[in-house]
Design a protein around this motif. Structure first.
Motif, PDB file in Angstrom:
ATOM      1  N   GLU A  32       0.868  -1.312   0.084  1.00 48.52           N
ATOM      2  CA  GLU A  32       0.043   0.053  -0.163  1.00 48.52           C
ATOM      3  C   GLU A  32       0.787   1.042   0.007  1.00 48.52           C
ATOM      4  O   GLU A  32       0.193   2.440  -0.102  1.00 48.52           O
ATOM      5  CB  GLU A  32      -1.006  -0.056   1.209  1.00 48.52           C
ATOM      6  N   VAL A  33       2.206   1.271   0.080  1.00 48.68           N
ATOM      7  CA  VAL A  33       2.933   2.259   0.028  1.00 48.68           C
ATOM      8  C   VAL A  33       2.910   2.737  -1.488  1.00 48.68           C
ATOM      9  O   VAL A  33       3.211   2.197  -2.337  1.00 48.68           O
ATOM     10  CB  VAL A  33       4.433   2.039   0.503  1.00 48.68           C
ATOM     11  N   PRO A  34       2.709   4.326  -1.572  1.00 46.20           N
ATOM     12  CA  PRO A  34       2.511   4.725  -2.922  1.00 46.20           C
ATOM     13  C   PRO A  34       3.962   4.860  -3.527  1.00 46.20           C
ATOM     14  O   PRO A  34       5.048   5.113  -3.037  1.00 46.20           O
ATOM     15  CB  PRO A  34       2.137   6.177  -2.627  1.00 46.20           C
TER      16      PRO A  34
ATOM     17  N   HIS B 233       6.237  16.611   6.180  1.00 49.80           N
ATOM     18  CA  HIS B 233       6.329  16.111   4.681  1.00 49.80           C
ATOM     19  C   HIS B 233       7.520  15.530   4.123  1.00 49.80           C
ATOM     20  O   HIS B 233       8.541  15.838   4.430  1.00 49.80           O
ATOM     21  CB  HIS B 233       5.635  17.143   3.873  1.00 49.80           C
TER      22      HIS B 233
ATOM     23  N   LEU C 208      -4.359   8.042  -4.648  1.00 51.64           N
ATOM     24  CA  LEU C 208      -4.456   9.064  -3.429  1.00 51.64           C
ATOM     25  C   LEU C 208      -4.936  10.401  -3.976  1.00 51.64           C
ATOM     26  O   LEU C 208      -4.171  10.829  -5.185  1.00 51.64           O
ATOM     27  CB  LEU C 208      -3.072   9.372  -2.869  1.00 51.64           C
TER      28      LEU C 208
ATOM     29  N   LEU D 271      -0.061  15.082  -1.298  1.00 50.90           N
ATOM     30  CA  LEU D 271      -1.124  13.988  -1.387  1.00 50.90           C
ATOM     31  C   LEU D 271      -1.403  13.709   0.136  1.00 50.90           C
ATOM     32  O   LEU D 271      -0.837  13.901   1.117  1.00 50.90           O
ATOM     33  CB  LEU D 271      -0.348  12.870  -1.807  1.00 50.90           C
ATOM     34  N   ASP D 272      -2.755  13.279   0.175  1.00 53.33           N
ATOM     35  CA  ASP D 272      -3.356  13.084   1.490  1.00 53.33           C
ATOM     36  C   ASP D 272      -2.956  11.797   1.907  1.00 53.33           C
ATOM     37  O   ASP D 272      -3.715  10.611   2.017  1.00 53.33           O
ATOM     38  CB  ASP D 272      -4.808  13.223   1.452  1.00 53.33           C
ATOM     39  N   THR D 273      -1.647  11.760   2.560  1.00 55.38           N
ATOM     40  CA  THR D 273      -1.154  10.370   3.174  1.00 55.38           C
ATOM     41  C   THR D 273      -0.701  10.486   4.578  1.00 55.38           C
ATOM     42  O   THR D 273      -0.229   9.579   5.260  1.00 55.38           O
ATOM     43  CB  THR D 273       0.100  10.350   2.396  1.00 55.38           C
TER      44      THR D 273
ATOM     45  N   THR E 188      -2.181   7.436   6.598  1.00 59.86           N
ATOM     46  CA  THR E 188      -1.610   6.056   6.219  1.00 59.86           C
ATOM     47  C   THR E 188      -0.303   6.014   6.401  1.00 59.86           C
ATOM     48  O   THR E 188       0.541   5.244   6.883  1.00 59.86           O
ATOM     49  CB  THR E 188      -1.741   5.873   4.790  1.00 59.86           C
ATOM     50  N   LEU E 189       0.695   7.093   6.036  1.00 65.22           N
ATOM     51  CA  LEU E 189       2.126   7.119   6.139  1.00 65.22           C
ATOM     52  C   LEU E 189       2.701   7.812   7.568  1.00 65.22           C
ATOM     53  O   LEU E 189       3.757   7.714   8.036  1.00 65.22           O
ATOM     54  CB  LEU E 189       2.889   7.758   5.016  1.00 65.22           C
TER      55      LEU E 189
ATOM     56  N   VAL F  83       3.038  13.349   1.508  1.00 68.87           N
ATOM     57  CA  VAL F  83       3.581  13.402   0.303  1.00 68.87           C
ATOM     58  C   VAL F  83       3.757  14.577  -0.468  1.00 68.87           C
ATOM     59  O   VAL F  83       2.462  15.121  -0.883  1.00 68.87           O
ATOM     60  CB  VAL F  83       3.605  12.048  -0.359  1.00 68.87           C
TER      61      VAL F  83
END
Length: 163
Positions: free
Chosen positions: A6-8, A97, A112, A133-135, A138-139, A143
């Motif tokens: 799932e990591v972009p 970021h 994303l 990006l709306d991470t 999740t991260l 990003v």
């Protein structure tokens, strides 16, 4: 931690780390020692932006330095409800970021969506040259996608400020 699947996958090169702090002056000394940044240089920002459902002016106290091939940006949020202020309010100080220089800031890996756009970076095709990006969920950080010519300009500015 999110599963590796799932990591972009970002089409670009890592060039930048953004660290949000409550006091940029104190943080310059801290991160200079911690990361081995020889010198930070103050470059405050003021620009139109959209973050989530908010639109307005972002004005932050910033400092930039180099850590090897990476630009390190230390951000003390000021005016506006941008991602730095959101991160500081929700998670406290830290890396908020990770920035990639890319020829395609419109990429949306894994579907994303963008949560932040710098409104004065409109490219010839009408898209924005700097987006986050709306991470965050999740991260644990955002990003940032920066159109390569803009990223190169940031690197050149930081190099010009270096002694």
């Amino acid at each position: 931690m999110i599963p590796t699947a799932e990591v972009p996958i970002i089409d670009g090169r890592l060039y930048h780390l953004g660290v949000v702090v409550r006091d940029v002056d104190a943080a310059m000394a801290t991160y200079s020692t911690l990361l081995g940044v020889p010198a930070f240089h103050r470059v405050d920002t003021n620009y139109p932006a959209r973050h989530r459902d908010w639109e307005g002016t972002i004005a932050n106290r910033n400092a930039f330095g180099r850590c090897g091939n990476l630009i390190v940006e230390v951000v003390e949020p000021g005016l506006g409800d941008g991602p730095a202020a959101e991160f500081l309010d929700v998670r406290g100080e830290g890396v908020f970021h990770v920035g990639y220089a890319t020829d395609d800031p419109t990429q949306r890996p894994g579907g994303l969506g963008p949560c932040f756009e710098v409104r004065n970076t409109i490219r010839a095709d009408g898209t924005y040259g700097i987006v986050y990006l709306d991470t965050l969920e999740t991260l644990g950080f955002f990003v940032e996608l920066v159109h390569t010519p803009i990223a190169d300009g940031i690197v050149e500015l930081v190099e010009a400020l270096a002694p």
